[in-house]
Design a protein around this motif. Structure first.
Motif, PDB file in Angstrom:
ATOM      1  N   UNK A  58      11.710   7.888 -12.074  1.00  7.06           N
ATOM      2  CA  UNK A  58      11.223   7.675 -10.701  1.00  7.06           C
ATOM      3  C   UNK A  58       9.859   6.979 -10.712  1.00  7.06           C
ATOM      4  N   UNK A  59       9.005   7.357 -11.658  1.00  5.72           N
ATOM      5  CA  UNK A  59       7.691   6.720 -11.770  1.00  5.72           C
ATOM      6  C   UNK A  59       7.861   5.251 -12.125  1.00  5.72           C
ATOM      7  N   UNK A  60       8.734   4.965 -13.087  1.00  7.40           N
ATOM      8  CA  UNK A  60       8.963   3.577 -13.506  1.00  7.40           C
ATOM      9  C   UNK A  60       9.508   2.735 -12.342  1.00  7.40           C
ATOM     10  N   UNK A  61      10.458   3.283 -11.612  1.00  4.61           N
ATOM     11  CA  UNK A  61      11.020   2.559 -10.467  1.00  4.61           C
ATOM     12  C   UNK A  61       9.959   2.331  -9.394  1.00  4.61           C
ATOM     13  N   UNK A  62       9.154   3.346  -9.127  1.00  2.00           N
ATOM     14  CA  UNK A  62       8.099   3.220  -8.119  1.00  2.00           C
ATOM     15  C   UNK A  62       7.075   2.178  -8.555  1.00  2.00           C
ATOM     16  N   UNK A  63       6.778   2.132  -9.849  1.00  2.00           N
ATOM     17  CA  UNK A  63       5.844   1.131 -10.371  1.00  2.00           C
ATOM     18  C   UNK A  63       6.410  -0.273 -10.185  1.00  2.00           C
ATOM     19  N   UNK A  64       7.701  -0.442 -10.460  1.00  2.00           N
ATOM     20  CA  UNK A  64       8.340  -1.752 -10.294  1.00  2.00           C
ATOM     21  C   UNK A  64       8.339  -2.181  -8.832  1.00  2.00           C
ATOM     22  N   UNK A  65       8.671  -1.263  -7.941  1.00  2.00           N
ATOM     23  CA  UNK A  65       8.680  -1.580  -6.508  1.00  2.00           C
ATOM     24  C   UNK A  65       7.278  -1.966  -6.045  1.00  2.00           C
TER      25      UNK A  65
ATOM     26  N   UNK B 274       0.838  -1.202   0.000  1.00  2.00           N
ATOM     27  CA  UNK B 274       0.000   0.000   0.000  1.00  2.00           C
ATOM     28  C   UNK B 274       0.874   1.252   0.000  1.00  2.00           C
ATOM     29  N   UNK B 275       1.921   1.253   0.819  1.00  2.00           N
ATOM     30  CA  UNK B 275       2.838   2.398   0.851  1.00  2.00           C
ATOM     31  C   UNK B 275       3.526   2.595  -0.501  1.00  2.00           C
ATOM     32  N   UNK B 276       3.977   1.498  -1.102  1.00  2.00           N
ATOM     33  CA  UNK B 276       4.642   1.584  -2.405  1.00  2.00           C
ATOM     34  C   UNK B 276       3.664   2.067  -3.473  1.00  2.00           C
ATOM     35  N   UNK B 277       2.434   1.614  -3.393  1.00  2.00           N
ATOM     36  CA  UNK B 277       1.414   2.038  -4.360  1.00  2.00           C
ATOM     37  C   UNK B 277       1.135   3.534  -4.211  1.00  2.00           C
ATOM     38  N   UNK B 278       1.063   4.006  -2.973  1.00  2.00           N
ATOM     39  CA  UNK B 278       0.837   5.432  -2.736  1.00  2.00           C
ATOM     40  C   UNK B 278       2.021   6.264  -3.245  1.00  2.00           C
ATOM     41  N   UNK B 279       3.240   5.772  -3.001  1.00  2.00           N
ATOM     42  CA  UNK B 279       4.435   6.474  -3.478  1.00  2.00           C
ATOM     43  C   UNK B 279       4.423   6.536  -5.004  1.00  2.00           C
ATOM     44  N   UNK B 280       4.046   5.446  -5.634  1.00  2.00           N
ATOM     45  CA  UNK B 280       3.960   5.403  -7.096  1.00  2.00           C
ATOM     46  C   UNK B 280       2.937   6.422  -7.595  1.00  2.00           C
ATOM     47  N   UNK B 281       1.773   6.477  -6.963  1.00  2.00           N
ATOM     48  CA  UNK B 281       0.745   7.430  -7.375  1.00  2.00           C
ATOM     49  C   UNK B 281       1.213   8.874  -7.192  1.00  2.00           C
ATOM     50  N   UNK B 282       1.937   9.128  -6.092  1.00  2.00           N
ATOM     51  CA  UNK B 282       2.454  10.477  -5.860  1.00  2.00           C
ATOM     52  C   UNK B 282       3.493  10.848  -6.923  1.00  2.00           C
TER      53      UNK B 282
END
Length: 153
Positions: A85-92, A25-33
């Motif tokens: 950063x978006x791509x990395x956040x999506x992967x995480x 959930x945290x990673x998903x929120x970071x990705x959305x941000x």
């Protein structure tokens, strides 16, 4: 005893699953941000170009044009960095999701195993109770038969 061990193991699995879910959930929120930040930069770049074109319709000095081009270049660099950063956040986020789902699958497998064990134990108990009831009924029948024979004599 075995069910108690499995219950403890399932509880540990649930705690791990909850932790992995929270991480997802945290990673998903970071990705959305990160995605929102990228979109904000892209929107700002578009607005800046539109405003500059409106101002440029009345003519631009070479210094102003150079500043415009340099700033657009900096915005483009920022957009590329944010896209990474978006791509990395999506992967995480995807990795965390897969870890969470794998843990959920393990927990469900353990729960199924315990349920199957409990069902087998219940069937064994019912079978033993039926055997005991049949044996008791057989003994009663034999006593009555013996009592009838004794009365005949």
């Amino acid at each position: 005893m075995i069910n108690h061990r499995f219950a403890m193991l399932i509880k540990v699995q649930q705690q791990r699953e909850e932790k992995l879910q929270a991480q997802f959930i945290n990673a998903q929120q970071f990705y959305q941000q990160a995605e929102q930040k990228y979109q904000g930069l892209a929107d700002y770049r578009t607005e800046y170009i539109q405003q500059s074109q409106q101002q440029g319709s009345s003519g631009l000095q070479s210094r102003q044009y150079n500043q415009f081009v340099n700033f657009i270049g900096k915005l483009d660099q920022a957009l590329m960095q944010q896209a990474k950063a978006v791509q990395q956040a999506r992967q995480v986020a995807e990795q965390r999701k897969q870890a969470w789902l794998a843990m959920q699958k393990k927990r469900k497998a353990l729960e199924y195993l315990v349920e199957r064990e409990q069902t087998a134990a219940l069937h064994a108990q019912m079978k033993q109770e039926q055997k005991n009831a049949d044996e008791y009924a057989g003994q009663i029948f034999m006593r009555r038969l013996a009592a009838e024979k004794a009365e005949e004599l």
